[in-house]
Design a protein around this motif. Structure first.
Motif, PDB file in Angstrom:
ATOM      1  N   TRP A  54    -101.047 -56.867  49.028  1.00  0.00           N
ATOM      2  CA  TRP A  54    -101.346 -57.637  47.814  1.00  0.00           C
ATOM      3  C   TRP A  54    -100.056 -58.191  47.199  1.00  0.00           C
ATOM      4  O   TRP A  54     -99.996 -59.364  46.807  1.00  0.00           O
ATOM      5  N   THR A 163     -97.237 -58.678  35.263  1.00  0.00           N
ATOM      6  CA  THR A 163     -98.576 -58.122  35.452  1.00  0.00           C
ATOM      7  C   THR A 163     -98.548 -56.623  35.222  1.00  0.00           C
ATOM      8  O   THR A 163     -97.635 -55.935  35.689  1.00  0.00           O
ATOM      9  N   LEU A 165    -100.617 -53.347  36.146  1.00  0.00           N
ATOM     10  CA  LEU A 165    -101.587 -52.879  37.129  1.00  0.00           C
ATOM     11  C   LEU A 165    -102.014 -51.477  36.732  1.00  0.00           C
ATOM     12  O   LEU A 165    -101.175 -50.573  36.635  1.00  0.00           O
ATOM     13  N   GLU A 181    -100.481 -60.476  32.110  1.00  0.00           N
ATOM     14  CA  GLU A 181    -101.657 -60.460  32.973  1.00  0.00           C
ATOM     15  C   GLU A 181    -102.007 -59.006  33.280  1.00  0.00           C
ATOM     16  O   GLU A 181    -101.111 -58.193  33.518  1.00  0.00           O
ATOM     17  N   LEU A 183    -104.386 -56.486  35.757  1.00  0.00           N
ATOM     18  CA  LEU A 183    -105.238 -56.372  36.936  1.00  0.00           C
ATOM     19  C   LEU A 183    -105.635 -54.922  37.105  1.00  0.00           C
ATOM     20  O   LEU A 183    -104.777 -54.031  37.139  1.00  0.00           O
ATOM     21  N   ASP A 184    -106.943 -54.687  37.198  1.00  0.00           N
ATOM     22  CA  ASP A 184    -107.411 -53.330  37.458  1.00  0.00           C
ATOM     23  C   ASP A 184    -107.070 -52.960  38.889  1.00  0.00           C
ATOM     24  O   ASP A 184    -107.264 -53.749  39.822  1.00  0.00           O
ATOM     25  N   ASP A 187    -109.404 -53.564  41.736  1.00  0.00           N
ATOM     26  CA  ASP A 187    -109.688 -54.935  42.138  1.00  0.00           C
ATOM     27  C   ASP A 187    -108.806 -55.421  43.282  1.00  0.00           C
ATOM     28  O   ASP A 187    -109.001 -56.521  43.798  1.00  0.00           O
TER      29      ASP A 187
END
Length: 222
Positions: A54, A163, A165, A181, A183-184, A187
């Motif tokens: 990722w 981000t 996380l 930003e 992000l879970d 995900d």
């Protein structure tokens, strides 16, 4: 900079732009434990190869954007897991540390000598070092809550993509933050071998659900 610098696994500063991931292992484990109602097992521990893929994609996308604006070379992904090592536990986690290093993650390991021997200051120092070297093009901080990073992350978000996380149950400050930003962790494709047994107040089953405490009641008298 000395080759023995404990804040980085590189003896000299990187010269290529970096998309940096720092992973707060003790905090992520604590967040997972609260979601699961107990110690995470192998099925519910994150796959770092999935996280690495990722991050590579994120860095590549950032490079594609910079190519479009002709702003320079694509950033290189760099990832470090920060962890504590409790007395007597070295052999128990040695395999995990070696697996991380084989995937391509650096590991910063710190003895857990006191309640204050957390890795948060070391994570912040590493982020600041990369920024001061002038190579930080993007940042991801993986932490179940991340409150200790908020001030620095909001400062950096004026310059680079940032981000957080983590888990949306524990990171409302980041989920609702207009400059960051979020992000879970679940995900990220393939990061868990099975779905986490998550229950939240917005999606309760008709028969109700037990919400486990985040810490034992006995913690009140410590």
């Amino acid at each position: 900079m000395s080759d023995n610098d404990p804040l980085s696994y590189t003896g000299q500063p990187e010269r290529s732009p970096l998309y940096l991931l720092v992973w707060d292992a003790p905090n992520i484990d604590m967040g997972l434990g609260s979601l699961l109602g107990g110690r995470p097992d192998a099925v519910h521990r994150p796959r770092f190869d999935a996280v690495g893929r990722w991050l590579i994609d994120v860095a590549r996308d950032a490079g594609d954007a910079s190519d479009a604006s002709d702003e320079g070379p694509a950033p290189v992904p760099e990832a470090t897991v920060f962890t504590n090592v409790a007395p007597g536990s070295a052999e128990q986690i040695r395999g995990w540390v070696d697996a991380l290093r084989n995937v391509g993650f650096a590991v910063f390991a710190k003895p857990k000598l006191t309640e204050d021997s957390d890795v948060d200051p070391d994570m912040l120092a590493h982020i600041r070092r990369r920024r001061d070297e002038g190579v930080l093009d993007g940042l991801v901080v993986a932490s179940a809550d991340g409150q200790n990073f908020r001030e620095l992350l909001e400062e950096l978000a004026d310059e680079i993509p940032v981000t957080v996380l983590g888990f949306h149950e524990h990171a409302h400050w980041a989920v609702e933050n207009d400059t960051l930003e979020f992000l879970d962790l679940e995900d990220i494709p393939g990061v868990f071998r099975a779905p986490l047994p998550r229950v939240n107040l917005d999606s309760l089953p008709d028969d109700g659900a037990w919400l486990q405490p985040y810490r034992p009641l006995s913690a009140l008298v410590r």
